[in-house]
Scaffold this motif. Structure first.
Motif, PDB file in Angstrom:
ATOM      1  N   GLY A 260       0.793  -1.228   0.000  1.00  0.00           N
ATOM      2  CA  GLY A 260       0.000   0.000   0.000  1.00  0.00           C
ATOM      3  C   GLY A 260       0.818   1.266   0.000  1.00  0.00           C
ATOM      4  N   ASP A 261       2.147   1.168  -0.045  1.00  0.00           N
ATOM      5  CA  ASP A 261       2.999   2.356  -0.060  1.00  0.00           C
ATOM      6  C   ASP A 261       2.975   3.008  -1.438  1.00  0.00           C
ATOM      7  OD1 ASP A 261       3.711   1.892   2.573  1.00  0.00           O
ATOM      8  OD2 ASP A 261       5.380   0.576   1.988  1.00  0.00           O
ATOM      9  N   LEU A 262       3.159   4.327  -1.445  1.00  0.00           N
ATOM     10  CA  LEU A 262       3.224   5.066  -2.703  1.00  0.00           C
ATOM     11  C   LEU A 262       4.609   4.928  -3.317  1.00  0.00           C
ATOM     12  CD1 LEU A 262       1.365   8.404  -1.779  1.00  0.00           C
ATOM     13  CD2 LEU A 262       0.583   6.677  -3.390  1.00  0.00           C
ATOM     14  N   ASP A 263       4.664   4.567  -4.606  1.00  0.00           N
ATOM     15  CA  ASP A 263       5.952   4.523  -5.290  1.00  0.00           C
ATOM     16  C   ASP A 263       6.114   5.782  -6.137  1.00  0.00           C
ATOM     17  OD1 ASP A 263       4.285   4.138  -7.428  1.00  0.00           O
ATOM     18  OD2 ASP A 263       4.696   1.995  -7.613  1.00  0.00           O
ATOM     19  N   VAL A 264       7.206   5.855  -6.874  1.00  0.00           N
ATOM     20  CA  VAL A 264       7.526   7.064  -7.641  1.00  0.00           C
ATOM     21  C   VAL A 264       6.494   7.300  -8.739  1.00  0.00           C
ATOM     22  CG1 VAL A 264       9.240   8.174  -9.106  1.00  0.00           C
ATOM     23  CG2 VAL A 264       9.974   6.832  -7.127  1.00  0.00           C
ATOM     24  N   ALA A 265       6.109   6.234  -9.441  1.00  0.00           N
ATOM     25  CA  ALA A 265       5.153   6.380 -10.547  1.00  0.00           C
ATOM     26  C   ALA A 265       3.815   6.912 -10.044  1.00  0.00           C
ATOM     27  CB  ALA A 265       4.967   5.040 -11.251  1.00  0.00           C
ATOM     28  N   ARG A 313      -6.051   5.869  -0.416  1.00  0.00           N
ATOM     29  CA  ARG A 313      -4.667   5.449  -0.180  1.00  0.00           C
ATOM     30  C   ARG A 313      -4.123   6.080   1.107  1.00  0.00           C
ATOM     31  NH1 ARG A 313      -0.974   3.410  -3.516  1.00  0.00           N
ATOM     32  NH2 ARG A 313      -2.805   2.335  -4.292  1.00  0.00           N
ATOM     33  N   PHE A 314      -4.433   7.345   1.326  1.00  0.00           N
ATOM     34  CA  PHE A 314      -3.993   7.990   2.570  1.00  0.00           C
ATOM     35  C   PHE A 314      -4.640   7.345   3.792  1.00  0.00           C
ATOM     36  CE2 PHE A 314      -2.960  12.181   0.222  1.00  0.00           C
ATOM     37  CZ  PHE A 314      -1.666  11.729  -0.007  1.00  0.00           C
ATOM     38  N   ALA A 318      -2.715   5.451   6.904  1.00  0.00           N
ATOM     39  CA  ALA A 318      -2.907   5.868   8.297  1.00  0.00           C
ATOM     40  C   ALA A 318      -2.998   4.680   9.245  1.00  0.00           C
ATOM     41  CB  ALA A 318      -4.155   6.723   8.413  1.00  0.00           C
ATOM     42  N   HIS A 319      -3.240   3.491   8.724  1.00  0.00           N
ATOM     43  CA  HIS A 319      -3.312   2.290   9.553  1.00  0.00           C
ATOM     44  C   HIS A 319      -1.947   1.611   9.617  1.00  0.00           C
ATOM     45  CE1 HIS A 319      -7.566   3.004   8.717  1.00  0.00           C
ATOM     46  NE2 HIS A 319      -7.847   2.223   9.760  1.00  0.00           N
ATOM     47  N   SER A 320      -1.879   0.636  10.461  1.00  0.00           N
ATOM     48  CA  SER A 320      -0.621  -0.079  10.682  1.00  0.00           C
ATOM     49  C   SER A 320      -0.149  -0.730   9.393  1.00  0.00           C
ATOM     50  CB  SER A 320      -0.810  -1.144  11.774  1.00  0.00           C
ATOM     51  OG  SER A 320       0.336  -1.958  11.879  1.00  0.00           O
ATOM     52  N   SER A 321       1.161  -0.766   9.203  1.00  0.00           N
ATOM     53  CA  SER A 321       1.764  -1.378   8.018  1.00  0.00           C
ATOM     54  C   SER A 321       1.813  -2.893   8.107  1.00  0.00           C
ATOM     55  CB  SER A 321       3.178  -0.828   7.805  1.00  0.00           C
ATOM     56  OG  SER A 321       3.992  -1.105   8.941  1.00  0.00           O
ATOM     57  N   SER A 322       1.278  -3.440   9.167  1.00  0.00           N
ATOM     58  CA  SER A 322       1.270  -4.889   9.340  1.00  0.00           C
ATOM     59  C   SER A 322       0.431  -5.541   8.240  1.00  0.00           C
ATOM     60  CB  SER A 322       0.693  -5.271  10.712  1.00  0.00           C
ATOM     61  OG  SER A 322       0.544  -6.672  10.811  1.00  0.00           O
ATOM     62  N   ASN A 332      -6.671  -0.093   0.784  1.00  0.00           N
ATOM     63  CA  ASN A 332      -5.712  -0.209  -0.309  1.00  0.00           C
ATOM     64  C   ASN A 332      -6.371  -0.820  -1.549  1.00  0.00           C
ATOM     65  OD1 ASN A 332      -3.095  -0.021  -1.465  1.00  0.00           O
ATOM     66  ND2 ASN A 332      -2.803  -2.203  -1.113  1.00  0.00           N
ATOM     67  N   GLU A 333      -7.178  -1.867  -1.348  1.00  0.00           N
ATOM     68  CA  GLU A 333      -7.871  -2.494  -2.469  1.00  0.00           C
ATOM     69  C   GLU A 333      -8.889  -1.547  -3.098  1.00  0.00           C
ATOM     70  OE1 GLU A 333      -9.589  -6.064  -1.032  1.00  0.00           O
ATOM     71  OE2 GLU A 333      -7.683  -7.158  -0.880  1.00  0.00           O
TER      72      GLU A 333
END
Length: 628
Positions: A260-265, A313-314, A318-322, A332-333
């Motif tokens: 769910g992390d934002l990448d460069v693209a 996405r934000f 905001a939730h845990s990265s677990s 994320n979905e």
């Protein structure tokens, strides 16, 4: 996006009521400087009234459009055109075409208000276009046509105030005057504006001037950021950035991040979306509700979907990265689902920038008209669906075992898609539910859908018949979108973010106008340097062509064709035999066969009358001689 100083200027003029028959303006026009314009506006209004009176007398009853548009029209004759040309006298003769467009607008208003004479006023509006076109095309001085008839701004005095100054090029686009737009001088003017050979004057964008360096073969003369005001280069930039935008979206949608992390693209995609949203927002703020059209609504919908994707996405971040956090996974979905849902719109968005090509432009006109015609169908469909939906819901509430709203709505939508579900409505208060569903299918599939097909067929027939003129109109509209914008410095999205963040915010509020203009020129020269490099090379080639044409006495935009190269070896002025033979065998196309026969008959009657007169005179003379 234009210079932001325009956003904070004082009121640019009185806001006036726009009648529905006048086409919505593409972008706002500039207010003229106050001088003796009020007197001139009153005189121009008088010229328009003279022309209106003339057209009302010439077209005194309803006739077919073809009778007026025929080159050999017995109504719009050469004398009528000559009289219209003299309506402004010597002082205001250049504004006659503009006044004819004013009359065109007036007749359109009368057509919508006086419904009993609607057809008559529509015919008179056609007469305005025909006369204006013939005046433009009959003028021999093309420089005079461009500078004074087509591009000079005029206004009339109405209800105690002056109207917004406008020129013939703008008015013709606003009123969709196809006959004027398709005239040769008008199209030449549009081509000059498109290539940047005619541009807005520095410091006075209400005035159009000739680009004096178009014949200069020096490279660095053309490598200047002001050349980015040229509609051609702006259009190329928009196409390139749209392709990049589409490529980045393709990369993002094909590389899902499970974490769910934002990448460069993705970051670049959302930054470009923000730039496009800012551009749309600023234009809407300047123009108002009249800016909203199909493509603006389409783009706004696309940007709203992407904004929803970014917000989700934000929320996920905001939730845990677990990996076990179900909320993060859910958001994320949903974010990716929204982004994927916009996929067709990303590709369809490219059509917005391809209308400058003839093939796409003509088809887009047809599609646009079809979409407008669809509003009638959807209005009827909404009313029909609302009534039947309420009936089905009422039947379902009587029988609590029957599933409710979702199945009902899905079954009705499937009927519209020509895939009815009769089993769903079988148990709806039998036999009322199934009978009502049969009636619904008949109304939708037999009546409404056939109405939609008929509307589409009518729209296609109307547009395809004059597809070339419609394409020229849409091309002129696209050109005017660029040149009528209040752009002092052209920052095309996503470069408008550079202007907002690094020029307007830190410098504009305290730098002098001259210093700030130099800073903008430097920044534009840097960011547009790749395109300016190519543009300067293209303009050098054009400069050599212009010089060659001027040496041979041709127009600047002339291009020698194959037959012209061959014609250099033939001189028909010296071939008297062939020239005389062609002159004797060429028919007079201005006269139809019936009129030609009548003329011959008239000539024979005249000769016969002379013979009878001579014989009568001889007989009288003989009697006189015999009597004497």
């Amino acid at each position: 996006m234009g210079h932001w100083r325009n956003l904070f200027r004082s009121d640019r003029g009185r806001t006036r009521h726009r009648v529905q028959v006048e086409r919505r303006r593409l972008l706002p026009a500039y207010a003229a400087e106050e001088s003796d314009a009020s007197d001139a506006s009153k005189e121009i209004a008088k010229v328009a009234l003279r022309l209106k009176y003339q057209i009302e007398q010439v077209v005194s009853c309803e006739v077919e459009d073809s009778v007026l548009t025929n080159p050999n029209s017995r109504i719009i004759t050469d004398d009528v055109v000559a009289s219209a040309r003299q309506a402004g006298g010597e002082d205001y003769k250049a504004c006659v075409v503009y006044c004819l467009l004013i009359c065109l607008r007036w007749f359109k208003i009368q057509s919508s208000v006086e419904l009993w004479d609607s057809d008559l006023h529509e015919v008179r509006a056609v007469a305005c276009e025909v006369i204006a076109k013939r005046i433009i095309e009959s003028e021999k001085d093309q420089d005079y046509v461009l500078k004074h008839i087509l591009l000079k701004r005029y206004s009339i005095f109405s209800e105690g105030v002056e109207t917004e100054p406008a020129n013939v090029v703008e008015r013709a686009v606003d009123l969709h005057a196809l006959r004027i737009i398709s005239s040769a001088p008008y199209q030449r003017c549009i081509q000059y504006l498109w290539k940047g050979w005619i541009c807005q004057e520095e410091g006075n964008p209400t005035n159009f001037v000739e680009y004096t360096e178009k014949s200069n073969t020096g490279y660095w003369v053309h490598f200047h950021p002001d050349r980015m005001r040229t509609p051609l280069y702006q259009n190329v930039c928009q196409i390139l950035f749209s392709l990049v935008y589409l490529a980045i979206y393709t990369q993002v949608i094909n590389s899902v991040n499970p974490t769910g992390d934002l990448d460069v693209a993705e970051a670049i995609l959302y930054v470009m979306t923000l730039a496009f949203m800012c551009d749309e927002g600023v234009k809407f703020w300047k123009v108002g509700w009249n800016y909203l059209e199909f493509w603006n609504a389409f783009n706004s919908t696309l940007y709203a979907i992407q904004a929803a994707s970014l917000i989700l996405r934000f929320l996920a971040l905001a939730h845990s990265s677990s990996t076990h956090d179900k909320q993060r996974q859910l958001y994320n979905e949903l974010s990716y689902n929204f982004l994927a849902f916009a996929g067709p719109m990303f590709w369809m968005r490219m059509m917005l920038y391809l209308d400058s090509f003839r093939f796409f432009g003509a088809m887009f006109v047809v599609l646009r008209v079809m979409m407008k015609e669809s509003l009638i169908f959807f209005a009827l469909l909404f009313v029909v669906m609302a009534g039947f939906f309420q009936a089905f819901v009422g039947m379902a509430q009587v029988d609590p075992d029957v599933p409710l709203h979702r199945n009902i709505l899905q079954g009705m939508v499937n009927s519209i898609m020509q895939s009815p579900e009769f089993d769903t409505f079988q148990d709806f208060a039998f036999p009322f539910g199934i009978i009502l569903y049969y009636v619904f299918n008949f109304i939708v599939m037999t009546v409404l859908l056939n109405i939609l097909i008929a509307l589409y067929n009518s729209a296609y027939t109307d547009i395809s018949g004059n597809a070339t003129e419609e394409y020229m109109a849409i091309f002129a509209q696209k050109t005017m979108q660029f040149v009528r914008a209040p752009d002092e410095n052209v920052f095309i999205p996503p470069f408008n973010l550079i202007e907002i963040l690094f020029l307007v915010a830190p410098f504009e509020w305290w730098l002098s106008r001259e210093t700030y203009a130099k800073l903008n020129d430097f920044v534009m020269a840097v960011i547009y340097s790749p395109l300016l490099t190519i543009a300067a090379w293209v303009e050098i080639r054009q400069a050599h062509r212009i010089r060659w044409n001027r040496r041979h006495g041709e127009e600047d935009d002339d291009t020698a064709q194959e037959w012209e190269h061959v014609a250099k070896e033939v001189n028909f002025d010296l071939d008297d035999t062939w020239k005389q033979q062609i002159a004797e065998s060429t028919p007079d196309i201005k006269v139809d066969s019936c009129t030609y026969e009548l003329r011959e008959l008239k000539e024979q009657v005249r000769l016969l009358t002379e013979m009878v007169r001579e014989l009568t005179q001889e007989k009288v003379d003989k009697k006189v001689d015999g009597a004497s």
